[in-house]
Design an enzyme around this catalytic site. Structure first.
Site, PDB file in Angstrom:
ATOM      1  NE  ARG A   1      48.527 -58.515  -1.806  1.00  0.00           N
ATOM      2  CZ  ARG A   1      48.932 -59.243  -3.141  1.00  0.00           C
ATOM      3  NH1 ARG A   1      50.038 -58.958  -3.831  1.00  0.00           N
ATOM      4  NH2 ARG A   1      48.024 -59.967  -3.324  1.00  0.00           N
TER       5      ARG A   1
ATOM      6  CE1 TYR B   1      43.355 -37.757  12.952  1.00  0.00           C
ATOM      7  CE2 TYR B   1      42.695 -39.097  11.298  1.00  0.00           C
ATOM      8  CZ  TYR B   1      43.498 -38.263  11.765  1.00  0.00           C
ATOM      9  OH  TYR B   1      44.794 -38.035  11.283  1.00  0.00           O
TER      10      TYR B   1
ATOM     11  CG  ASP C   1      39.537 -44.060  16.568  1.00  0.00           C
ATOM     12  OD1 ASP C   1      40.474 -44.019  17.362  1.00  0.00           O
ATOM     13  OD2 ASP C   1      39.477 -43.009  15.429  1.00  0.00           O
TER      14      ASP C   1
ATOM     15  CE  LYS D   1      47.960 -39.978  14.971  1.00  0.00           C
ATOM     16  NZ  LYS D   1      46.415 -40.175  14.940  1.00  0.00           N
TER      17      LYS D   1
END
Ligand SMILES: *Cc1c(COP(=O)(O)O)cnc(C)c1O
Length: 381
Positions: free
Chosen positions: A54, A106, A179, A204
């Protein structure tokens, strides 16, 4: 990444997935590490250097090294999604901190900032994407801990001048995060322009095939903030699976070809439909008529991206009818894949949207450009 690669061009490093081959089998394609746990020595140490996956999975190493290399970053970190990557950064701040974000950004992240981060304690304020004056004035008043930039920004592809924004951030003591999902590391290097952190929805362009949800952050320094982000990832547990990581690395090997093809198609489509009688706007930063064109030409290299939006003269109904008539473009959300997608954005974002109702967002893929132009043309007529 081995030293011998540092002088190689990014397209070469990406095509070879960093170029690393591992002992003992010398595989050209890295293995998928599925083990969740690692053996401890009799002395209590962990001779393999890993404890529990993890915190970090060895499958991440090569993909993270490649993203760091493409961004000119000191380090990169993978997340279960772009949203998880962005959220980890915001959650590494302290309740009470101020944050500046662009008015147009976004949608799901804007919503999360308003519905989660604000009640959690961040003072979130929005600036006009392309107004450095507005950003400067708000930064001087609010003294934000973090300035968030998205450029080109969803869904109108407004451009923010990253270099100018980072100067204001230096003056006011803010960290700048960009971003860069729609710009991709092929076209823009935010760290070179002074940014501290770069974020990608790797769902993306980085993956590029509409088959993985993933996110990434890259940092200029492995500093205290970066270690807090690392803790948020491992402690919060929003980690990427090893198979998704492997697919992402495979996708990134063709990043440069895909982005170049999408940029060329998008530029040709924007120029072809610019001034079309059924459209009021073709929103694409590669057109000289786009208000952000000059800044985009300075901070984007090799193209203006594969994203554009069309605004229909006939309004909302015409926009929806246009989307309904498309045959080659797939009607779906998301972006940055090899297939072209079209979306009536306002109806997806729903109540409170800042997206014009007459707008259809296009993610231009790598199909033959004449098929895409023909499809838009028949759907407009
Ligand atoms: C898709 C997207 C996100 C969110 O990423 P997910 O991988 O869907 O969580 C953030 N920013 C931009 C610009 C995006 O396109």
């Amino acid at each position: 990444m081995p030293d011998r690669n540092t002088k190689l061009r990014p397209a070469t490093i990406a095509a070879q997935g960093t170029g690393r081959v591992a002992a003992p089998y010398r595989e050209i394609v890295p293995p998928i590490h599925v083990s969740t746990t690692y053996e401890r020595g009799a002395d209590g140490a962990y001779p393999g250097g890993r404890v529990y996956s993890r915190a970090d999975n060895p499958s991440y190493d090569q993909a993270e090294a490649l993203i760091a290399s493409l961004e000119g970053a000191a380090a990169a970190m993978l997340f279960a999604s772009g949203q998880a990557a962005a959220a980890a950064l915001f959650q590494s701040l302290t309740p009470g901190d101020a944050v500046l974000a662009p008015r147009s950004m976004y949608w799901a992240l804007r919503k999360w900032l308003l519905e989660y981060a604000s009640p959690w304690g961040l003072a979130v304020e929005f600036y006009e994407n392309s107004s450095i004056d507005d950003l400067a004035q708000k930064a001087r008043t609010a003294r934000p801990r973090l300035i968030w930039i998205e450029t080109p920004a969803n869904p109108t592809w407004d451009i923010t001048d990253i270099a100018a924004a980072t100067e204001i951030a230096r003056e006011t003591g803010a960290t700048v995060a960009v971003d860069s999902t729609s710009a991709t590391p092929v076209l823009t290097h935010p760290i070179e322009l002074g940014a501290h952190i770069v974020m990608h929805s790797a769902t993306k362009y980085l993956n590029g095939h509409s088959d993985v949800i993933a996110g990434a952050l890259a940092t200029v320094h492995d500093d205290e903030l970066w270690q807090r982000i690392r803790y948020v990832r491992g402690g919060g547990g929003a980690v990427l699976g090893p198979f998704e990581t492997w697919l992402l690395l495979r996708g990134m090997r063709t990043l440069h070809l895909r982005v170049a093809a999408a940029c060329a198609n998008a530029q040709a489509i924007a120029e072809y439909f610019h001034g079309h009688s059924e459209l009021t706007h073709v929103l694409y930063p590669g057109l000289a008529s786009h208000p952000g064109h000059a800044v985009a030409a300075r901070q984007m290299r090799g193209g203006f991206g594969g994203m554009m939006s069309l605004r229909l003269r006939g309004g909302e109904d015409a926009a929806k009818a246009f989307a309904a008539r498309l045959q080659v473009f797939k009607r779906a959300t998301s972006l940055g894949s090899v297939e072209s997608l079209a979306e009536h954005r306002a109806s997806v974002e729903g109540p409170g949207t800042t997206c014009p109702a007459d707008l259809v967002r296009l993610s231009i893929g790598i199909e033959h450009v004449d098929d895409l132009i023909g499809d838009i043309e028949q759907a407009l007529s």
